[in-house]
Design an enzyme around this catalytic site. Structure first.
Site, PDB file in Angstrom:
ATOM      1  N   LYS A 185       0.850  -1.204   0.000  1.00  0.00           N
ATOM      2  CA  LYS A 185       0.000   0.000   0.000  1.00  0.00           C
ATOM      3  C   LYS A 185       0.881   1.247   0.000  1.00  0.00           C
ATOM      4  O   LYS A 185       2.094   1.158   0.201  1.00  0.00           O
ATOM      5  CB  LYS A 185      -0.907  -0.024   1.225  1.00  0.00           C
ATOM      6  CG  LYS A 185      -0.146  -0.036   2.559  1.00  0.00           C
ATOM      7  CD  LYS A 185      -1.077  -0.292   3.740  1.00  0.00           C
ATOM      8  CE  LYS A 185      -0.299  -0.345   5.043  1.00  0.00           C
ATOM      9  NZ  LYS A 185      -1.119  -0.779   6.177  1.00  0.00           N
ATOM     10  N   TYR A 207      12.142  31.695   5.980  1.00  0.00           N
ATOM     11  CA  TYR A 207      10.995  32.443   6.506  1.00  0.00           C
ATOM     12  C   TYR A 207      11.166  32.877   7.958  1.00  0.00           C
ATOM     13  O   TYR A 207      11.623  32.094   8.796  1.00  0.00           O
ATOM     14  CB  TYR A 207       9.724  31.583   6.399  1.00  0.00           C
ATOM     15  CG  TYR A 207       9.323  31.313   4.975  1.00  0.00           C
ATOM     16  CD1 TYR A 207       8.856  32.332   4.144  1.00  0.00           C
ATOM     17  CD2 TYR A 207       9.404  30.031   4.451  1.00  0.00           C
ATOM     18  CE1 TYR A 207       8.483  32.074   2.831  1.00  0.00           C
ATOM     19  CE2 TYR A 207       9.030  29.764   3.143  1.00  0.00           C
ATOM     20  CZ  TYR A 207       8.568  30.796   2.335  1.00  0.00           C
ATOM     21  OH  TYR A 207       8.213  30.554   1.044  1.00  0.00           O
TER      22      TYR A 207
HETATM   23  C1  LIG Z   1      -0.347  -1.751   6.799  1.00  0.00           C
HETATM   24  C2  LIG Z   1      -0.868  -3.048   7.269  1.00  0.00           C
HETATM   25  C3  LIG Z   1       0.006  -4.130   7.486  1.00  0.00           C
HETATM   26  C4  LIG Z   1       1.510  -4.017   7.364  1.00  0.00           C
HETATM   27  O1  LIG Z   1       2.033  -3.332   8.461  1.00  0.00           O
HETATM   28  P1  LIG Z   1       3.619  -3.277   8.780  1.00  0.00           P
HETATM   29  O2  LIG Z   1       3.692  -2.777  10.161  1.00  0.00           O
HETATM   30  O3  LIG Z   1       4.223  -2.322   7.813  1.00  0.00           O
HETATM   31  O4  LIG Z   1       4.134  -4.649   8.618  1.00  0.00           O
HETATM   32  C5  LIG Z   1      -0.563  -5.346   7.833  1.00  0.00           C
HETATM   33  N1  LIG Z   1      -1.900  -5.487   7.976  1.00  0.00           N
HETATM   34  C6  LIG Z   1      -2.757  -4.463   7.791  1.00  0.00           C
HETATM   35  C7  LIG Z   1      -4.216  -4.697   7.959  1.00  0.00           C
HETATM   36  C8  LIG Z   1      -2.277  -3.214   7.450  1.00  0.00           C
HETATM   37  O5  LIG Z   1      -3.136  -2.197   7.283  1.00  0.00           O
END
Ligand SMILES: *Cc1c(COP(=O)(O)O)cnc(C)c1O
Length: 390
Positions: free
Chosen positions: A36, A259
């Site tokens: 993701k 700034y």
């Molecule tokens: C993002 C996510 C993961 C992965 O998390 P990490 O801490 O990066 O391993 C796993 N399960 C779900 C449901 C997530 O949203």
């Protein structure tokens, strides 16, 4: 590349990490690789192949749009949306053979009806909430009854069930796991089979391997980020963030920079301007604490960080000149700041630091120790990155 501020992605390290994860969990645990947020900033489309060719079983994303981006390029890979997809978009899930998270009978029915119309079957994983209180069926008998109803829908294949740890300590984890297992037990005792059961993300997969069941959902560890406390596996950080000094000037003691003149020179100083800013995903709150590495020396970022540029004090760096390479996020070697150190300074976590890197920053992919591809999201026609659209 058309820009000197870029992210380097080492696909050899990525391959190394996924093989190490595979070694750690063994052959009987499926790896749903979490890509993701554009593969945590690494470029989901570009890293997917490396992941799947080195031990990944499926690609997990948060949103339908992320799933579709991958599906457009990879017709064959299994893609799983871990988040909620609104009813009106479920059609895309079916049309594109995407595995969907489901946690209500109403949505399951909609998905079932749509699938029937299209003469297809929709594959779902049930989300079961064991205390995170984000998404999922609440842990109770009515939920179990409803899940059993979903199994009866003709055009739905319930392939798995999953939950998510809040990671609130050993005891809380154990309780979540036990509640999850009790729910699974009840569902299976009613004669319904769940092929995949999963609750572990990166940290829990390594620290609590006894909870891995037959699937894990690692994100951070794919990218070489370690946050576990109990166990360890060898990983290599995949990403480095680099730039160049574009301009150097001398200023007098008492002059301000950026700034509001929040920083003022306490001595005659040499100031370097570097073309990266918060619109590239660099945290603006790094002002006053952030540093970059130039020729093996650390230079403090001074004054307010701008959208596209920031200034560093290079007075103490010998022989510094315009055009010198700058490491913004390194791997810790040669005096660079690794992601862990950056996240500490930025008062956030490692996942945020990497996932916030925007698409304005080109990605340079290293494979077999040489440049494999340059991806410039903003002008894809200008380099080989168009290849991935074919
Ligand atoms: C993002 C996510 C993961 C992965 O998390 P990490 O801490 O990066 O391993 C796993 N399960 C779900 C449901 C997530 O949203």
């Amino acid at each position: 590349m058309l820009r000197d501020t870029y992210v380097e992605i080492n696909l050899d390290h990525m391959a190394y990490n996924i093989r190490k994860i595979r070694q750690f969990v063994g052959e009987n645990v499926a790896i749903a690789a979490v890509v993701k947020a554009n593969g945590y900033g690494h470029g989901a489309v570009e890293i997917a192949k490396t992941i799947m060719e080195n031990g990944g079983d499926c690609l997990a994303v948060a949103t339908l749009t992320e799933a579709l981006e991958l599906r457009n390029v990879y017709p064959e890979y299994k893609i799983f949306i871990m988040g909620y997809t609104p009813d009106e978009y479920l059609e895309y899930v079916i049309d594109n053979n995407i595995t969907q998270c489901i946690f209500s009978i109403e949505q399951a029915r909609i998905l079932n009806d749509l699938s029937k119309l299209k003469d297809k079957k929709a594959v779902v994983h049930i989300k079961y909430d064991t205390g995170f209180n984000r998404l999922g069926y609440r842990d109770c008998q009515e939920s179990i009854d409803e899940i059993i109803e979903i199994f009866k829908l003709e055009n739905i294949i319930v392939e798995g069930i999953f939950s998510h740890f809040a990671l609130a300590g050993d005891e809380a984890n154990k309780k979540q796991f036990n509640d999850f297992m009790n729910a699974i037990d009840k569902i299976e005792k009613s004669g319904n089979k769940l092929k995949y059961k999963h609750i572990c993300d990166s940290i829990s997969a390594i620290d609590y391997p006894e909870f891995n069941l037959n699937m894990i959902r690692p994100g951070a560890i794919l990218y070489g980020l370690k946050s576990f406390r109990k166990n360890d596996i060898d990983l290599k950080q995949v990403l480095t963030f680099k730039s160049k000094i574009y301009y150097i000037k001398k200023i007098k003691k008492g002059e301000g920079v950026s700034y509001n003149y929040k920083w003022k020179a306490h001595r005659n100083s040499i100031i370097g301007t570097i073309p990266f800013g918060y619109a590239d995903g660099y945290p603006r709150n790094m002002a006053g604490v952030g540093m970059v590495t130039i020729n093996g020396h650390r230079a403090p970022i001074i004054g307010v960080i701008c959208m596209d540029q920031c200034m560093v004090d290079v007075t103490d760096i010998p022989f510094v000149k315009e055009g010198d390479h700058v490491v913004i996020y390194g791997d810790g070697s040669n005096n660079t700041l690794d992601i862990q150190e950056v996240s500490k300074l930025g008062d956030t976590n490692k996942n945020e630091i990497i996932s916030r890197i925007t698409r304005r920053t080109p990605r340079v992919y290293i494979k077999n120790n040489k440049i494999d591809k340059i991806l410039n999201y903003l002008c894809e026609g200008e380099n080989e990155s168009v290849e991935y659209k074919r």
